[in-house]
Design a protein around this motif. Sequence first.
Motif, PDB file in Angstrom:
ATOM      1  N   GLY A   1       9.871   6.775   4.440  1.00 12.04           N
ATOM      2  CA  GLY A   1      11.273   7.062   4.142  1.00 12.04           C
ATOM      3  C   GLY A   1      12.180   5.897   4.472  1.00 12.04           C
ATOM      4  N   ALA A   2      11.880   5.187   5.577  1.00  5.10           N
ATOM      5  CA  ALA A   2      12.694   4.036   5.979  1.00  5.10           C
ATOM      6  C   ALA A   2      12.600   2.923   4.944  1.00  5.10           C
ATOM      7  CB  ALA A   2      12.247   3.529   7.344  1.00  5.10           C
ATOM      8  N   THR A   3      11.401   2.673   4.435  1.00  2.00           N
ATOM      9  CA  THR A   3      11.225   1.632   3.417  1.00  2.00           C
ATOM     10  C   THR A   3      11.972   2.012   2.152  1.00  2.00           C
ATOM     11  OG1 THR A   3       9.032   1.116   4.301  1.00  2.00           O
ATOM     12  CG2 THR A   3       9.520   0.317   2.095  1.00  2.00           C
ATOM     13  N   LYS A   4      11.872   3.262   1.772  1.00  3.85           N
ATOM     14  CA  LYS A   4      12.548   3.725   0.556  1.00  3.85           C
ATOM     15  C   LYS A   4      14.064   3.608   0.681  1.00  3.85           C
ATOM     16  CE  LYS A   4       8.952   6.864  -1.010  1.00  3.85           C
ATOM     17  NZ  LYS A   4       8.609   8.260  -1.305  1.00  3.85           N
ATOM     18  N   LYS A   5      14.592   3.826   1.870  1.00  4.05           N
ATOM     19  CA  LYS A   5      16.043   3.736   2.065  1.00  4.05           C
ATOM     20  C   LYS A   5      16.526   2.278   2.075  1.00  4.05           C
ATOM     21  CE  LYS A   5      16.469   8.042   4.608  1.00  4.05           C
ATOM     22  NZ  LYS A   5      16.726   8.667   5.899  1.00  4.05           N
ATOM     23  N   ARG A   6      15.695   1.367   2.588  1.00  5.44           N
ATOM     24  CA  ARG A   6      16.089  -0.045   2.693  1.00  5.44           C
ATOM     25  C   ARG A   6      16.106  -0.751   1.350  1.00  5.44           C
ATOM     26  NH1 ARG A   6      12.240  -3.000   5.805  1.00  5.44           N
ATOM     27  NH2 ARG A   6      13.498  -4.781   5.261  1.00  5.44           N
ATOM     28  N   PHE A   7      15.266  -0.311   0.424  1.00  4.92           N
ATOM     29  CA  PHE A   7      15.136  -0.993  -0.862  1.00  4.92           C
ATOM     30  C   PHE A   7      15.482  -0.033  -1.988  1.00  4.92           C
ATOM     31  CE2 PHE A   7      12.182  -3.036   2.092  1.00  4.92           C
ATOM     32  CZ  PHE A   7      12.652  -4.334   2.031  1.00  4.92           C
ATOM     33  N   PHE A  11      14.882   1.051  -5.091  1.00  6.93           N
ATOM     34  CA  PHE A  11      13.951   1.159  -6.207  1.00  6.93           C
ATOM     35  C   PHE A  11      13.964   2.595  -6.703  1.00  6.93           C
ATOM     36  CE2 PHE A  11      11.980  -2.661  -4.517  1.00  6.93           C
ATOM     37  CZ  PHE A  11      11.385  -3.254  -5.612  1.00  6.93           C
ATOM     38  N   ASP A  12      13.704   2.793  -7.978  1.00  6.46           N
ATOM     39  CA  ASP A  12      13.417   4.126  -8.492  1.00  6.46           C
ATOM     40  C   ASP A  12      11.924   4.316  -8.277  1.00  6.46           C
ATOM     41  OD1 ASP A  12      12.854   6.429  -9.875  1.00  6.46           O
ATOM     42  OD2 ASP A  12      13.916   5.842 -11.695  1.00  6.46           O
ATOM     43  N   TRP A  13      11.544   4.862  -7.121  1.00  4.31           N
ATOM     44  CA  TRP A  13      10.146   4.891  -6.694  1.00  4.31           C
ATOM     45  C   TRP A  13       9.248   5.669  -7.631  1.00  4.31           C
ATOM     46  CZ3 TRP A  13       8.672   1.264  -3.625  1.00  4.31           C
ATOM     47  CH2 TRP A  13       9.601   0.692  -2.769  1.00  4.31           C
ATOM     48  N   GLU A  14       9.758   6.716  -8.268  1.00  2.91           N
ATOM     49  CA  GLU A  14       8.935   7.471  -9.210  1.00  2.91           C
ATOM     50  C   GLU A  14       8.583   6.623 -10.425  1.00  2.91           C
ATOM     51  OE1 GLU A  14      10.379  11.362 -10.106  1.00  2.91           O
ATOM     52  OE2 GLU A  14      10.821  11.773  -8.005  1.00  2.91           O
ATOM     53  N   ARG A  15       9.463   5.754 -10.810  1.00  2.00           N
ATOM     54  CA  ARG A  15       9.216   4.857 -11.942  1.00  2.00           C
ATOM     55  C   ARG A  15       8.324   3.680 -11.525  1.00  2.00           C
ATOM     56  NH1 ARG A  15      13.809   1.618 -15.302  1.00  2.00           N
ATOM     57  NH2 ARG A  15      12.394   0.621 -16.751  1.00  2.00           N
ATOM     58  N   GLU A  16       8.544   3.152 -10.346  1.00  2.00           N
ATOM     59  CA  GLU A  16       7.814   1.962  -9.888  1.00  2.00           C
ATOM     60  C   GLU A  16       6.357   2.244  -9.543  1.00  2.00           C
ATOM     61  OE1 GLU A  16       9.059  -1.052 -10.183  1.00  2.00           O
ATOM     62  OE2 GLU A  16      10.919  -0.157 -10.868  1.00  2.00           O
ATOM     63  N   VAL A  17       6.001   3.512  -9.309  1.00  2.00           N
ATOM     64  CA  VAL A  17       4.627   3.843  -8.949  1.00  2.00           C
ATOM     65  C   VAL A  17       3.652   3.432 -10.055  1.00  2.00           C
ATOM     66  CG1 VAL A  17       4.520   6.232  -9.800  1.00  2.00           C
ATOM     67  CG2 VAL A  17       3.264   5.578  -7.742  1.00  2.00           C
ATOM     68  N   GLU A  18       4.127   3.279 -11.270  1.00  2.00           N
ATOM     69  CA  GLU A  18       3.283   2.860 -12.392  1.00  2.00           C
ATOM     70  C   GLU A  18       2.933   1.372 -12.320  1.00  2.00           C
ATOM     71  OE1 GLU A  18       5.092   3.864 -16.125  1.00  2.00           O
ATOM     72  OE2 GLU A  18       5.963   5.685 -15.288  1.00  2.00           O
ATOM     73  N   ARG A  65       0.846  -1.193   0.000  1.00  2.00           N
ATOM     74  CA  ARG A  65       0.000   0.000   0.000  1.00  2.00           C
ATOM     75  C   ARG A  65       0.883   1.245   0.000  1.00  2.00           C
ATOM     76  NH1 ARG A  65      -2.944  -0.509   5.252  1.00  2.00           N
ATOM     77  NH2 ARG A  65      -0.964  -1.417   5.796  1.00  2.00           N
ATOM     78  N   LYS A  66       0.415   2.309  -0.628  1.00  2.00           N
ATOM     79  CA  LYS A  66       1.196   3.542  -0.717  1.00  2.00           C
ATOM     80  C   LYS A  66       1.592   4.082   0.653  1.00  2.00           C
ATOM     81  CE  LYS A  66      -0.242   5.110  -5.227  1.00  2.00           C
ATOM     82  NZ  LYS A  66      -0.725   6.225  -6.042  1.00  2.00           N
ATOM     83  N   VAL A  67       0.744   3.899   1.656  1.00  2.00           N
ATOM     84  CA  VAL A  67       1.060   4.401   3.002  1.00  2.00           C
ATOM     85  C   VAL A  67       2.254   3.656   3.612  1.00  2.00           C
ATOM     86  CG1 VAL A  67      -1.283   5.213   3.473  1.00  2.00           C
ATOM     87  CG2 VAL A  67      -0.617   2.906   4.141  1.00  2.00           C
ATOM     88  N   GLU A  68       2.587   2.500   3.066  1.00  2.00           N
ATOM     89  CA  GLU A  68       3.730   1.733   3.573  1.00  2.00           C
ATOM     90  C   GLU A  68       5.048   2.203   2.975  1.00  2.00           C
ATOM     91  OE1 GLU A  68       2.176  -2.630   4.536  1.00  2.00           O
ATOM     92  OE2 GLU A  68       1.733  -2.001   2.480  1.00  2.00           O
ATOM     93  N   LEU A  69       4.991   3.122   2.034  1.00  2.00           N
ATOM     94  CA  LEU A  69       6.203   3.666   1.424  1.00  2.00           C
ATOM     95  C   LEU A  69       6.732   4.826   2.262  1.00  2.00           C
ATOM     96  CD1 LEU A  69       5.369   3.694  -2.370  1.00  2.00           C
ATOM     97  CD2 LEU A  69       6.970   2.223  -1.168  1.00  2.00           C
TER      98      LEU A  69
END
Length: 61
Positions: A26-32, A34-41, A20-24
């Motif tokens: 800062g800590a999750t983004k740093k651990r994995f 991913f290019d999050w702007e690209r993966e949102v699609e 879920r988007k709410v699970e994204l």
Amino acid sequence: MRVLHTASGKYKEARITLLRKVELTGATKKRFDFDWEREVEFETYKITFINDDYILGLMSV
């Protein structure tokens, strides 16, 4: 599904569910890495132990 918990050497029950988007956080983004702007699609899934919400891994399809 069962996965090996390497710290204990025992198998534990795990599940794969839609992230879920709410699970994204800062800590999750740093651990994995991913290019999050690209993966949102795409749909992104998480793997967790059954009784624990800690995200063990992510998969984007």
